[in-house]
Design a protein around this motif. Sequence first.
Motif, PDB file in Angstrom:
ATOM      1  N   ASP A 240      20.492 -10.003  15.991  1.00 16.49           N
ATOM      2  CA  ASP A 240      21.903 -10.347  16.102  1.00 16.49           C
ATOM      3  C   ASP A 240      22.781  -9.494  15.196  1.00 16.49           C
ATOM      4  OD1 ASP A 240      21.168 -11.296  13.667  1.00 16.49           O
ATOM      5  OD2 ASP A 240      21.878 -13.348  13.964  1.00 16.49           O
ATOM      6  N   GLY A 241      22.177  -8.525  14.506  1.00 15.25           N
ATOM      7  CA  GLY A 241      22.950  -7.627  13.674  1.00 15.25           C
ATOM      8  C   GLY A 241      23.053  -8.056  12.230  1.00 15.25           C
ATOM      9  N   ALA A 242      22.526  -9.219  11.899  1.00 13.32           N
ATOM     10  CA  ALA A 242      22.651  -9.714  10.525  1.00 13.32           C
ATOM     11  C   ALA A 242      21.636  -9.043   9.624  1.00 13.32           C
ATOM     12  CB  ALA A 242      22.447 -11.227  10.503  1.00 13.32           C
ATOM     13  N   SER A 243      22.043  -8.762   8.421  1.00 12.45           N
ATOM     14  CA  SER A 243      21.111  -8.214   7.435  1.00 12.45           C
ATOM     15  C   SER A 243      20.144  -9.306   7.009  1.00 12.45           C
ATOM     16  CB  SER A 243      21.887  -7.700   6.218  1.00 12.45           C
ATOM     17  OG  SER A 243      20.996  -7.152   5.284  1.00 12.45           O
ATOM     18  N   ILE A 244      18.863  -8.975   6.952  1.00 10.81           N
ATOM     19  CA  ILE A 244      17.856 -10.002   6.707  1.00 10.81           C
ATOM     20  C   ILE A 244      17.670 -10.228   5.220  1.00 10.81           C
ATOM     21  CG2 ILE A 244      16.704  -9.665   8.882  1.00 10.81           C
ATOM     22  CD1 ILE A 244      14.813  -7.786   7.668  1.00 10.81           C
ATOM     23  N   SER A 245      16.736 -11.049   4.854  1.00 10.50           N
ATOM     24  CA  SER A 245      16.641 -11.592   3.501  1.00 10.50           C
ATOM     25  C   SER A 245      16.334 -10.516   2.469  1.00 10.50           C
ATOM     26  CB  SER A 245      15.538 -12.651   3.462  1.00 10.50           C
ATOM     27  OG  SER A 245      14.289 -12.070   3.769  1.00 10.50           O
ATOM     28  N   ALA A 246      16.524 -10.873   1.193  1.00  5.28           N
ATOM     29  CA  ALA A 246      16.368  -9.923   0.098  1.00  5.28           C
ATOM     30  C   ALA A 246      14.936  -9.452  -0.060  1.00  5.28           C
ATOM     31  CB  ALA A 246      16.862 -10.552  -1.193  1.00  5.28           C
ATOM     32  N   SER A 247      13.966 -10.194   0.428  1.00 10.12           N
ATOM     33  CA  SER A 247      12.568  -9.809   0.292  1.00 10.12           C
ATOM     34  C   SER A 247      12.096  -8.970   1.465  1.00 10.12           C
ATOM     35  CB  SER A 247      11.701 -11.074   0.200  1.00 10.12           C
ATOM     36  OG  SER A 247      11.847 -11.862   1.373  1.00 10.12           O
ATOM     37  N   SER A 248      12.983  -8.553   2.327  1.00 10.61           N
ATOM     38  CA  SER A 248      12.644  -7.858   3.564  1.00 10.61           C
ATOM     39  C   SER A 248      12.681  -6.355   3.386  1.00 10.61           C
ATOM     40  CB  SER A 248      13.620  -8.272   4.664  1.00 10.61           C
ATOM     41  OG  SER A 248      14.903  -7.809   4.325  1.00 10.61           O
ATOM     42  N   LEU A 249      12.644  -5.666   4.537  1.00  8.58           N
ATOM     43  CA  LEU A 249      12.680  -4.214   4.552  1.00  8.58           C
ATOM     44  C   LEU A 249      13.965  -3.673   3.950  1.00  8.58           C
ATOM     45  CD1 LEU A 249      10.992  -1.797   5.503  1.00  8.58           C
ATOM     46  CD2 LEU A 249      12.161  -1.963   7.712  1.00  8.58           C
ATOM     47  N   SER A 250      15.044  -4.429   4.065  1.00  8.02           N
ATOM     48  CA  SER A 250      16.308  -4.016   3.453  1.00  8.02           C
ATOM     49  C   SER A 250      16.148  -3.807   1.953  1.00  8.02           C
ATOM     50  CB  SER A 250      17.386  -5.078   3.731  1.00  8.02           C
ATOM     51  OG  SER A 250      18.580  -4.780   3.060  1.00  8.02           O
ATOM     52  N   GLN A 251      15.515  -4.742   1.292  1.00  6.22           N
ATOM     53  CA  GLN A 251      15.284  -4.623  -0.142  1.00  6.22           C
ATOM     54  C   GLN A 251      14.282  -3.512  -0.452  1.00  6.22           C
ATOM     55  OE1 GLN A 251      17.161  -6.776  -1.979  1.00  6.22           O
ATOM     56  NE2 GLN A 251      16.623  -5.668  -3.848  1.00  6.22           N
ATOM     57  N   THR A 252      13.311  -3.332   0.427  1.00  6.27           N
ATOM     58  CA  THR A 252      12.323  -2.275   0.229  1.00  6.27           C
ATOM     59  C   THR A 252      12.980  -0.909   0.238  1.00  6.27           C
ATOM     60  OG1 THR A 252      10.611  -3.626   1.293  1.00  6.27           O
ATOM     61  CG2 THR A 252      10.206  -1.255   1.134  1.00  6.27           C
TER      62      THR A 252
END
Length: 395
Positions: A240-252
Amino acid sequence: MPSPSATVATTSPSLSSNSTAGMVFSELNPIVQALLASLQRSDRGDSGSDGIANTILATLRIRSNMIRRLISAIENVSRVQGGPEALIAMAEFVLLPFILVLQSGIDVRSDRYTRPSSQSQSVGLSPSPSTQYYIRRSAQIRCVEDAAMAVETYVGAVRPQMKNSLDGTIAIRCLVSCTMALSTVETALTDERDKNRGTDGKEAPSRCADAQYALDTGDDCRFSLLKAISSLFSMARDDDGASISASSLSQTFANHMDGVLLVRVVGGCMTILQSLLVADVGSYNTDEEKKASPACYCHRRSNWTLGLAVLDTLQTMLCSVPIEEVWRSVLPGLFATLFKVSLSSCRIRASGTLSSSKLGARSLTTIALLLRVTIGMENSSSCTEIVTTESISVS
């Protein structure tokens, strides 16, 4: 960098009794092995030897053909039930050849400063060393471009099953390789731009005539690399375009090398934007000037397309990794570059060029996203709203 032969054994997937996984492996394995075999043969050598030069070109052609065959095979496998899951399970095995091609980079040699002699061209003699360099460099750029397209194709193929499935380490390796390739391509092209720049700092008209020597301006390659980088960052977002949780690939992505990787990607984007500014896209505003130098004008239109790809990549990064600490470190330089692009686009809007108008609008949108992220106002709904509004305004 480990040799392909040393890594192939460690990347071969351990197949279960699943018939789909076995079918996928049997279809991909011959192409992967052929591509790895081509990577064991060097694409570097002495430009003065016709035999070595021809062998290198043949190797690069085989490599490019194998990558394209593997892209086609990945697309076919993704349409089979259970195919995306099998591709995820074989991620390292499938992506390894592309990573190696991206890391191989472009051959930068001193003989690029020697122009082909008109005598050798007129009497049909063997190509000069500099001509052979341009031909080889063009083939290497094409291989890197194909590898970047392959990474984007893979991400698109597994995207329906992507959430929390693809290992972050593999995604990081792909992102690092794409960033390295973007840097090496830009370095190989920088000296050409500097060499053809006039004393006033503007790009000389002879830059356009270099196409007969350079064969490939590198714009398509950099465009494909930016698309691959954008697709990798898009994995850090939900459907849906939302940034996922802090422990996810975004944080990686944000934490890799203490944020240096993200800074390197932004730096590569800034380098391209700054090169577009140096090219002085406003030099050809009137119809008479466009008709007088049609090749130059087409080159500048290609620049605008590349600039839009850079801004799209930055927007995807901002929406996928909205971590203010990381973006604050690049805020001064990135803001200044984007603002210059906006001013430059406004200056040439009198020409009525739609591409330049889009470039200015998208750079302003990117500035808005950058400011919202750095002050901690960014969220999924605002990101989607800003990007959607900008898309409607320039359509």
